[in-house]
Design an enzyme around this catalytic site. Sequence first.
Site, PDB file in Angstrom:
ATOM      1  N   LEU A  67       0.705  -1.369  -0.095  1.00 12.45           N
ATOM      2  CA  LEU A  67       0.019  -0.004   0.036  1.00 12.45           C
ATOM      3  C   LEU A  67       0.887   1.282   0.004  1.00 12.45           C
ATOM      4  O   LEU A  67       2.004   1.246   0.578  1.00 12.45           O
ATOM      5  CB  LEU A  67      -0.897  -0.132   1.240  1.00 12.45           C
ATOM      6  CG  LEU A  67      -1.565   1.223   1.637  1.00 12.45           C
ATOM      7  CD1 LEU A  67      -3.151   1.212   0.614  1.00 12.45           C
ATOM      8  CD2 LEU A  67      -2.177   1.201   2.981  1.00 12.45           C
ATOM      9  N   CYS A  68       0.401   2.099  -0.616  1.00 12.50           N
ATOM     10  CA  CYS A  68       1.074   3.726  -0.479  1.00 12.50           C
ATOM     11  C   CYS A  68      -0.268   4.515  -0.598  1.00 12.50           C
ATOM     12  O   CYS A  68      -1.497   4.339  -0.258  1.00 12.50           O
ATOM     13  CB  CYS A  68       2.209   3.803  -1.455  1.00 12.50           C
ATOM     14  SG  CYS A  68       1.597   4.116  -3.285  1.00 12.50           S
ATOM     15  N   HIS A  69       0.180   5.914  -0.986  1.00 16.01           N
ATOM     16  CA  HIS A  69      -0.816   6.832  -1.098  1.00 16.01           C
ATOM     17  C   HIS A  69      -1.680   6.817  -2.230  1.00 16.01           C
ATOM     18  O   HIS A  69      -3.022   6.936  -2.031  1.00 16.01           O
ATOM     19  CB  HIS A  69      -0.293   8.258  -1.208  1.00 16.01           C
ATOM     20  CG  HIS A  69      -1.163   9.254  -0.962  1.00 16.01           C
ATOM     21  ND1 HIS A  69      -0.747  10.773  -1.104  1.00 16.01           N
ATOM     22  CD2 HIS A  69      -2.291   9.529  -0.197  1.00 16.01           C
ATOM     23  CE1 HIS A  69      -1.975  11.481  -0.975  1.00 16.01           C
ATOM     24  NE2 HIS A  69      -2.821  10.814  -0.315  1.00 16.01           N
TER      25      HIS A  69
END
Length: 118
Positions: free
Chosen positions: A75-77
Amino acid sequence: MTNQSTNPAFTQMSVEELAKRLATPEGLQLVDVREPQEVAIANISGFTNLPLSEYAAWSEQVQARFDPQAETIVLCHHGMRSAQMCQWLASQGFTNIKNVEGGIEAYAVLVDSSIPRY
């Protein structure tokens, strides 16, 4: 001859699929590659924070800390940095990697509006 683009090193996962998987997280490895200050603003519990900017600090430990065969969700932004991490994990022999499409931003919009957006 098969087209490599139809058989990527990792797959995309929708935020709705992520929510379903988090309901029964047994066997999941969850990795958040955002910066610590981003995680402080908005996070999903259970994710290990491995900031891409600190790659040199954690890259040598990944094989010892994670199982290359286990389902690994990154996951990231918005989904770009996590895609880079997925490619790297594949190069390290990880075989069941999923990139969260739209990242925590999409998760906050579509799944859990209590997560702050930034």
